[in-house]
Design a protein around this motif. Structure first.
Motif, PDB file in Angstrom:
ATOM      1  N   ALA A   2      -3.640  -9.422  -6.888  1.00  0.00           N
ATOM      2  CA  ALA A   2      -3.487  -9.855  -5.501  1.00  0.00           C
ATOM      3  C   ALA A   2      -2.016  -9.871  -5.111  1.00  0.00           C
ATOM      4  O   ALA A   2      -1.666  -9.667  -3.945  1.00  0.00           O
ATOM      5  CB  ALA A   2      -4.101 -11.237  -5.317  1.00  0.00           C
ATOM      6  N   LEU A   3      -1.122 -10.090  -6.098  1.00  0.00           N
ATOM      7  CA  LEU A   3       0.322 -10.075  -5.840  1.00  0.00           C
ATOM      8  C   LEU A   3       0.760  -8.702  -5.330  1.00  0.00           C
ATOM      9  O   LEU A   3       1.539  -8.601  -4.379  1.00  0.00           O
ATOM     10  CB  LEU A   3       1.084 -10.462  -7.116  1.00  0.00           C
ATOM     11  CG  LEU A   3       2.601 -10.462  -7.002  1.00  0.00           C
ATOM     12  CD1 LEU A   3       3.062 -11.491  -5.968  1.00  0.00           C
ATOM     13  CD2 LEU A   3       3.225 -10.738  -8.355  1.00  0.00           C
ATOM     14  N   GLU A   4       0.237  -7.633  -5.929  1.00  0.00           N
ATOM     15  CA  GLU A   4       0.588  -6.271  -5.489  1.00  0.00           C
ATOM     16  C   GLU A   4       0.116  -6.033  -4.053  1.00  0.00           C
ATOM     17  O   GLU A   4       0.828  -5.426  -3.253  1.00  0.00           O
ATOM     18  CB  GLU A   4      -0.031  -5.225  -6.417  1.00  0.00           C
ATOM     19  CG  GLU A   4       0.671  -5.093  -7.742  1.00  0.00           C
ATOM     20  CD  GLU A   4       0.070  -3.970  -8.593  1.00  0.00           C
ATOM     21  OE1 GLU A   4      -0.590  -3.057  -8.032  1.00  0.00           O
ATOM     22  OE2 GLU A   4       0.255  -4.015  -9.807  1.00  0.00           O
ATOM     23  N   VAL A   5      -1.061  -6.542  -3.721  1.00  0.00           N
ATOM     24  CA  VAL A   5      -1.577  -6.385  -2.354  1.00  0.00           C
ATOM     25  C   VAL A   5      -0.673  -7.137  -1.389  1.00  0.00           C
ATOM     26  O   VAL A   5      -0.301  -6.613  -0.329  1.00  0.00           O
ATOM     27  CB  VAL A   5      -3.029  -6.898  -2.246  1.00  0.00           C
ATOM     28  CG1 VAL A   5      -3.517  -6.830  -0.808  1.00  0.00           C
ATOM     29  CG2 VAL A   5      -3.954  -6.117  -3.159  1.00  0.00           C
ATOM     30  N   ALA A   6      -0.259  -8.361  -1.755  1.00  0.00           N
ATOM     31  CA  ALA A   6       0.607  -9.166  -0.889  1.00  0.00           C
ATOM     32  C   ALA A   6       1.947  -8.476  -0.682  1.00  0.00           C
ATOM     33  O   ALA A   6       2.475  -8.430   0.444  1.00  0.00           O
ATOM     34  CB  ALA A   6       0.801 -10.561  -1.486  1.00  0.00           C
ATOM     35  N   GLU A   7       2.528  -7.935  -1.747  1.00  0.00           N
ATOM     36  CA  GLU A   7       3.816  -7.233  -1.627  1.00  0.00           C
ATOM     37  C   GLU A   7       3.686  -6.001  -0.727  1.00  0.00           C
ATOM     38  O   GLU A   7       4.563  -5.716   0.100  1.00  0.00           O
ATOM     39  CB  GLU A   7       4.323  -6.825  -3.017  1.00  0.00           C
ATOM     40  CG  GLU A   7       4.794  -7.993  -3.860  1.00  0.00           C
ATOM     41  CD  GLU A   7       5.118  -7.589  -5.297  1.00  0.00           C
ATOM     42  OE1 GLU A   7       4.814  -6.424  -5.692  1.00  0.00           O
ATOM     43  OE2 GLU A   7       5.654  -8.431  -6.016  1.00  0.00           O
TER      44      GLU A   7
END
Length: 175
Positions: A27-32
């Motif tokens: 989910a961190l990659e999606v947020a970035e």
């Protein structure tokens, strides 16, 4: 949706990819990625290339893809066959035209030799007949015109006998 920006669509499609390896790892990659999109920076996910999209479509619809591939193969093969036959026909036509031109040249040479032979042997009526036919076909032929003048200048032709023509008592025409 047409109103959705392309980069946002790419991010969404990557999130919804069927295969886990093609999705974001966390989910961190999606947020970035969404932060980069909101700051109008280039996103890291890339849209599908045309071959990738075609492959994906073909995997979802294998029967339709196979039919389209068979149709494409048939069209390409048919077009290639038509072009090949067209080239063969043009080559054959060119060969026939060349052969006809060669044949015409050979016939013209034989006619010329026969005509000269007739004139050389003293058969002026046949020789001049063939020379006249040649000049009727090609009145601008300088070789034939020169030969005709030469033969006529040499004479030796019988002059038809005719009675004297008169025009009243003042003049008498003898030739």
């Amino acid at each position: 949706l047409p109103q959705v920006p392309r980069d946002l669509e790419t991010v969404c499609l990557k999130c919804l990819a069927k295969e886990p390896a093609q999705r974001y790892a966390s989910a961190l990659e999606v947020a970035e990625e969404l932060e980069r999109f909101s700051r109008r920076e280039p996103i890291r996910a890339r849209p599908l290339t045309l071959p990738e999209a075609a492959w994906r479509w073909a995997r979802l619809r294998p029967k339709v893809a196979a039919l389209l591939l068979a149709l494409l193969f048939t069209l390409i093969t048919g077009f290639g066959g038509v072009v090949w036959q067209w080239r063969r026909a043009e080559k054959a036509r060119d060969e026939v035209l060349t052969a006809n031109a060669d044949l015409k040249a050979s016939v013209a040479k034989l006619e010329w030799r026969r005509m000269v032979q007739l004139l050389d042997t003293g058969d002026y009526s046949q020789g001049m007949s063939q020379l006249a036919r040649l000049l009727r076909r090609d009145p601008t032929n300088p070789r034939a015109a020169s030969l005709a003048v030469s033969v006529l200048e040499q004479g030796g032709f019988a002059v038809p006998a005719a009675p004297e023509l008169s025009h009243g008592q003042a003049s008498i025409i003898t030739e």
